[in-house]
Design a protein around this motif. Structure first.
Motif, PDB file in Angstrom:
ATOM      1  N   PRO A   1       0.830  -1.225   0.000  1.00 48.01           N
ATOM      2  CA  PRO A   1       0.000   0.000   0.000  1.00 48.01           C
ATOM      3  C   PRO A   1       0.857   1.265   0.000  1.00 48.01           C
ATOM      4  CG  PRO A   1       0.034  -0.964   2.187  1.00 48.01           C
ATOM      5  CD  PRO A   1       0.801  -1.905   1.287  1.00 48.01           C
ATOM      6  N   GLN A   2       1.437   1.562  -1.140  1.00 48.47           N
ATOM      7  CA  GLN A   2       2.360   2.702  -1.268  1.00 48.47           C
ATOM      8  C   GLN A   2       1.720   4.008  -0.824  1.00 48.47           C
ATOM      9  OE1 GLN A   2       5.698   2.396  -2.229  1.00 48.47           O
ATOM     10  NE2 GLN A   2       5.787   4.504  -1.514  1.00 48.47           N
ATOM     11  N   GLN A   3       0.438   4.188  -1.093  1.00 49.63           N
ATOM     12  CA  GLN A   3      -0.229   5.438  -0.716  1.00 49.63           C
ATOM     13  C   GLN A   3      -0.205   5.645   0.788  1.00 49.63           C
ATOM     14  OE1 GLN A   3      -1.749   2.689  -1.716  1.00 49.63           O
ATOM     15  NE2 GLN A   3      -3.448   2.308  -0.349  1.00 49.63           N
ATOM     16  N   ALA A   4      -0.091   4.576   1.564  1.00 47.69           N
ATOM     17  CA  ALA A   4      -0.065   4.705   3.024  1.00 47.69           C
ATOM     18  C   ALA A   4       1.253   5.294   3.523  1.00 47.69           C
ATOM     19  CB  ALA A   4      -0.307   3.349   3.689  1.00 47.69           C
ATOM     20  N   VAL A   5       2.324   5.152   2.752  1.00 48.77           N
ATOM     21  CA  VAL A   5       3.625   5.656   3.201  1.00 48.77           C
ATOM     22  C   VAL A   5       4.108   6.878   2.429  1.00 48.77           C
ATOM     23  CG1 VAL A   5       4.415   3.435   4.081  1.00 48.77           C
ATOM     24  CG2 VAL A   5       4.967   4.082   1.743  1.00 48.77           C
TER      25      VAL A   5
ATOM     26  N   ARG B   1       1.053  13.848  10.009  1.00 45.00           N
ATOM     27  CA  ARG B   1       2.039  13.321  10.948  1.00 45.00           C
ATOM     28  C   ARG B   1       1.464  12.170  11.770  1.00 45.00           C
ATOM     29  NH1 ARG B   1       3.798  13.684  16.092  1.00 45.00           N
ATOM     30  NH2 ARG B   1       6.033  13.811  16.413  1.00 45.00           N
ATOM     31  N   THR B   2       0.273  12.342  12.306  1.00 41.41           N
ATOM     32  CA  THR B   2      -0.340  11.318  13.148  1.00 41.41           C
ATOM     33  C   THR B   2      -0.542  10.024  12.377  1.00 41.41           C
ATOM     34  OG1 THR B   2      -1.494  13.033  14.377  1.00 41.41           O
ATOM     35  CG2 THR B   2      -2.353  10.802  14.587  1.00 41.41           C
ATOM     36  N   GLN B   3      -1.046  10.133  11.159  1.00 42.58           N
ATOM     37  CA  GLN B   3      -1.263   8.946  10.337  1.00 42.58           C
ATOM     38  C   GLN B   3       0.057   8.301   9.957  1.00 42.58           C
ATOM     39  OE1 GLN B   3      -3.627  10.499   7.117  1.00 42.58           O
ATOM     40  NE2 GLN B   3      -5.543   9.943   8.123  1.00 42.58           N
ATOM     41  N   ALA B   4       1.053   9.122   9.656  1.00 44.58           N
ATOM     42  CA  ALA B   4       2.350   8.597   9.257  1.00 44.58           C
ATOM     43  C   ALA B   4       2.976   7.785  10.386  1.00 44.58           C
ATOM     44  CB  ALA B   4       3.272   9.743   8.843  1.00 44.58           C
TER      45      ALA B   4
ATOM     46  N   SER C   1       1.379   6.276  12.827  1.00 44.29           N
ATOM     47  CA  SER C   1       0.580   5.054  12.975  1.00 44.29           C
ATOM     48  C   SER C   1       0.930   4.026  11.907  1.00 44.29           C
ATOM     49  CB  SER C   1      -0.913   5.363  12.900  1.00 44.29           C
ATOM     50  OG  SER C   1      -1.296   6.190  13.956  1.00 44.29           O
ATOM     51  N   VAL C   2       1.095   4.477  10.669  1.00 44.96           N
ATOM     52  CA  VAL C   2       1.431   3.571   9.563  1.00 44.96           C
ATOM     53  C   VAL C   2       2.808   2.957   9.787  1.00 44.96           C
ATOM     54  CG1 VAL C   2       2.051   3.522   7.105  1.00 44.96           C
ATOM     55  CG2 VAL C   2      -0.076   4.602   7.837  1.00 44.96           C
ATOM     56  N   LEU C   3       3.767   3.784  10.125  1.00 44.49           N
ATOM     57  CA  LEU C   3       5.123   3.292  10.352  1.00 44.49           C
ATOM     58  C   LEU C   3       5.161   2.304  11.518  1.00 44.49           C
ATOM     59  CD1 LEU C   3       8.051   3.350   9.534  1.00 44.49           C
ATOM     60  CD2 LEU C   3       8.339   5.425  10.903  1.00 44.49           C
ATOM     61  N   TYR C   4       4.477   2.644  12.593  1.00 41.92           N
ATOM     62  CA  TYR C   4       4.428   1.754  13.762  1.00 41.92           C
ATOM     63  C   TYR C   4       3.802   0.411  13.380  1.00 41.92           C
ATOM     64  CZ  TYR C   4       3.957   0.373  18.642  1.00 41.92           C
ATOM     65  OH  TYR C   4       4.070  -0.298  19.844  1.00 41.92           O
ATOM     66  N   GLU C   5       2.736   0.459  12.615  1.00 37.55           N
ATOM     67  CA  GLU C   5       2.057  -0.770  12.186  1.00 37.55           C
ATOM     68  C   GLU C   5       2.973  -1.615  11.294  1.00 37.55           C
ATOM     69  OE1 GLU C   5      -0.781  -3.522  12.426  1.00 37.55           O
ATOM     70  OE2 GLU C   5      -1.021  -1.566  13.379  1.00 37.55           O
ATOM     71  N   MET C   6       3.675  -0.967  10.374  1.00 35.44           N
ATOM     72  CA  MET C   6       4.590  -1.699   9.489  1.00 35.44           C
ATOM     73  C   MET C   6       5.686  -2.407  10.276  1.00 35.44           C
ATOM     74  SD  MET C   6       5.163   0.688   6.153  1.00 35.44           S
ATOM     75  CE  MET C   6       6.358  -0.466   5.496  1.00 35.44           C
ATOM     76  N   LEU C   7       6.286  -1.695  11.207  1.00 39.41           N
ATOM     77  CA  LEU C   7       7.367  -2.286  11.995  1.00 39.41           C
ATOM     78  C   LEU C   7       6.847  -3.412  12.883  1.00 39.41           C
ATOM     79  CD1 LEU C   7       9.186   1.036  12.952  1.00 39.41           C
ATOM     80  CD2 LEU C   7       9.984  -0.693  11.311  1.00 39.41           C
ATOM     81  N   GLY C   8       5.675  -3.211  13.495  1.00 41.50           N
ATOM     82  CA  GLY C   8       5.079  -4.250  14.339  1.00 41.50           C
ATOM     83  C   GLY C   8       4.698  -5.485  13.545  1.00 41.50           C
ATOM     84  N   GLN C   9       4.112  -5.288  12.383  1.00 42.76           N
ATOM     85  CA  GLN C   9       3.720  -6.422  11.536  1.00 42.76           C
ATOM     86  C   GLN C   9       4.945  -7.158  10.997  1.00 42.76           C
ATOM     87  OE1 GLN C   9       0.742  -7.743  10.851  1.00 42.76           O
ATOM     88  NE2 GLN C   9      -0.511  -6.251  11.916  1.00 42.76           N
ATOM     89  N   THR C  10       5.998  -6.410  10.671  1.00 45.07           N
ATOM     90  CA  THR C  10       7.242  -7.051  10.221  1.00 45.07           C
ATOM     91  C   THR C  10       7.791  -7.933  11.331  1.00 45.07           C
ATOM     92  OG1 THR C  10       7.745  -5.226   8.716  1.00 45.07           O
ATOM     93  CG2 THR C  10       9.578  -6.625   9.372  1.00 45.07           C
TER      94      THR C  10
ATOM     95  N   PRO D   1      -5.402   4.498   7.639  1.00 45.86           N
ATOM     96  CA  PRO D   1      -4.398   4.003   6.700  1.00 45.86           C
ATOM     97  C   PRO D   1      -3.705   2.726   7.184  1.00 45.86           C
ATOM     98  CG  PRO D   1      -3.577   5.939   7.830  1.00 45.86           C
ATOM     99  CD  PRO D   1      -5.004   5.766   8.245  1.00 45.86           C
ATOM    100  N   THR D   2      -3.802   2.430   8.478  1.00 43.22           N
ATOM    101  CA  THR D   2      -3.160   1.208   8.971  1.00 43.22           C
ATOM    102  C   THR D   2      -3.911  -0.043   8.521  1.00 43.22           C
ATOM    103  OG1 THR D   2      -4.314   1.223  11.095  1.00 43.22           O
ATOM    104  CG2 THR D   2      -2.187   2.378  10.990  1.00 43.22           C
ATOM    105  N   LEU D   3      -5.179   0.102   8.137  1.00 44.05           N
ATOM    106  CA  LEU D   3      -5.937  -1.066   7.666  1.00 44.05           C
ATOM    107  C   LEU D   3      -5.316  -1.662   6.411  1.00 44.05           C
ATOM    108  CD1 LEU D   3      -9.647   0.015   8.262  1.00 44.05           C
ATOM    109  CD2 LEU D   3      -8.253  -1.569   9.608  1.00 44.05           C
ATOM    110  N   ALA D   4      -4.860  -0.820   5.506  1.00 45.11           N
ATOM    111  CA  ALA D   4      -4.212  -1.303   4.282  1.00 45.11           C
ATOM    112  C   ALA D   4      -2.919  -2.038   4.628  1.00 45.11           C
ATOM    113  CB  ALA D   4      -3.931  -0.148   3.333  1.00 45.11           C
ATOM    114  N   VAL D   5      -2.189  -1.538   5.610  1.00 39.03           N
ATOM    115  CA  VAL D   5      -0.946  -2.179   6.040  1.00 39.03           C
ATOM    116  C   VAL D   5      -1.258  -3.529   6.683  1.00 39.03           C
ATOM    117  CG1 VAL D   5       1.056  -1.973   7.580  1.00 39.03           C
ATOM    118  CG2 VAL D   5       0.252   0.024   6.304  1.00 39.03           C
ATOM    119  N   LYS D   6      -2.294  -3.572   7.507  1.00 35.76           N
ATOM    120  CA  LYS D   6      -2.682  -4.842   8.146  1.00 35.76           C
ATOM    121  C   LYS D   6      -3.086  -5.877   7.105  1.00 35.76           C
ATOM    122  CE  LYS D   6      -4.187  -2.708  12.439  1.00 35.76           C
ATOM    123  NZ  LYS D   6      -5.311  -2.294  13.266  1.00 35.76           N
ATOM    124  N   ARG D   7      -3.852  -5.464   6.089  1.00 37.23           N
ATOM    125  CA  ARG D   7      -4.251  -6.394   5.019  1.00 37.23           C
ATOM    126  C   ARG D   7      -3.028  -6.898   4.249  1.00 37.23           C
ATOM    127  NH1 ARG D   7      -8.879  -2.984   4.541  1.00 37.23           N
ATOM    128  NH2 ARG D   7      -7.791  -1.640   3.073  1.00 37.23           N
TER     129      ARG D   7
END
Length: 194
Positions: free
Chosen positions: A62-66, A73-76, A78-87, A138-144
């Motif tokens: 989900p390139q649009q999420a990053v 800033r808040t969404q960014a 959250s997205v980064l945190y989700e990516m690192l946690g999911q990794t 935006p974290t939903l796309a990362v979770k999927r």
């Protein structure tokens, strides 16, 4: 006891103050750890992806999420945190331990944990803002995206080729997120760097 309570209260007030100066500044060290994680992922390579052409899959990152320019800033954060946690979640599995060099895997997981710790104060600080932000999460796309990766590994029975392609995919997605991380650090004014 009263002194401890006063200090704790002051700590909470300052951490949620206007500048958010308590811990919520991504220093150059955060970028260094991010780059170290990418190097570790590269070092974890065990087989050539060209041997795994039949196993290729487009995970649709989900390139649009990053995209830092479009993310608040808040969404960014959250997205980064989700990516690192999911990794971390992908590489914390029992099957992952069997697939990779344990020293490299441990270093990667430690680096991911350090990055998550760097971001935690920012998440706490921005909770109120995140709750009031309009639009899709935006974290939903990362979770999927990461769910798709985990299902792919399971479907491929955690084969060497599946792990190699996932390693390559995650390396690519984390590399894409570096511009987001750099943008966050610059928005914070790089307060914590020398």
């Amino acid at each position: 006891m009263a002194l401890m309570l006063s200090l704790l209260s002051a700590l909470v007030v300052f951490s949620h103050g206007h500048g958010g100066s308590l811990g919520c500044n991504l220093t150059l060290n955060h970028d260094v750890v991010s780059n170290e994680n990418l190097v570790l992922l590269d070092q974890m390579k065990r087989i050539s992806p060209s041997l795994c052409l039949d196993d290729r899959k487009d995970f649709r990152f989900p390139q649009q999420a990053v995209n830092g320019s479009q993310s608040q800033r808040t969404q960014a954060i959250s997205v980064l945190y989700e990516m690192l946690g999911q990794t971390s979640r992908v590489f914390l599995t029992e099957q992952s331990s069997a697939a990779w060099n344990t020293t490299l895997l441990h270093k990667l997981l430690t680096g991911l944990h350090r990055q998550l710790e760097d971001l935690e104060p920012c998440l706490v600080q921005d909770v109120g803002q995140a709750e009031s932000a309009a639009g899709k999460d935006p974290t939903l796309a990362v979770k999927r995206y990461f769910l798709d990766i985990r299902l792919y590994l399971k479907h491929k029975k955690y084969s060497d080729c599946a792990w190699e392609l996932v390693r390559e995919e995650i390396m690519s997605s984390l590399s894409s997120s570096t511009s987001l991380q750099e943008g966050l650090r610059k928005k914070d004014g790089d307060l914590g760097s020398p």
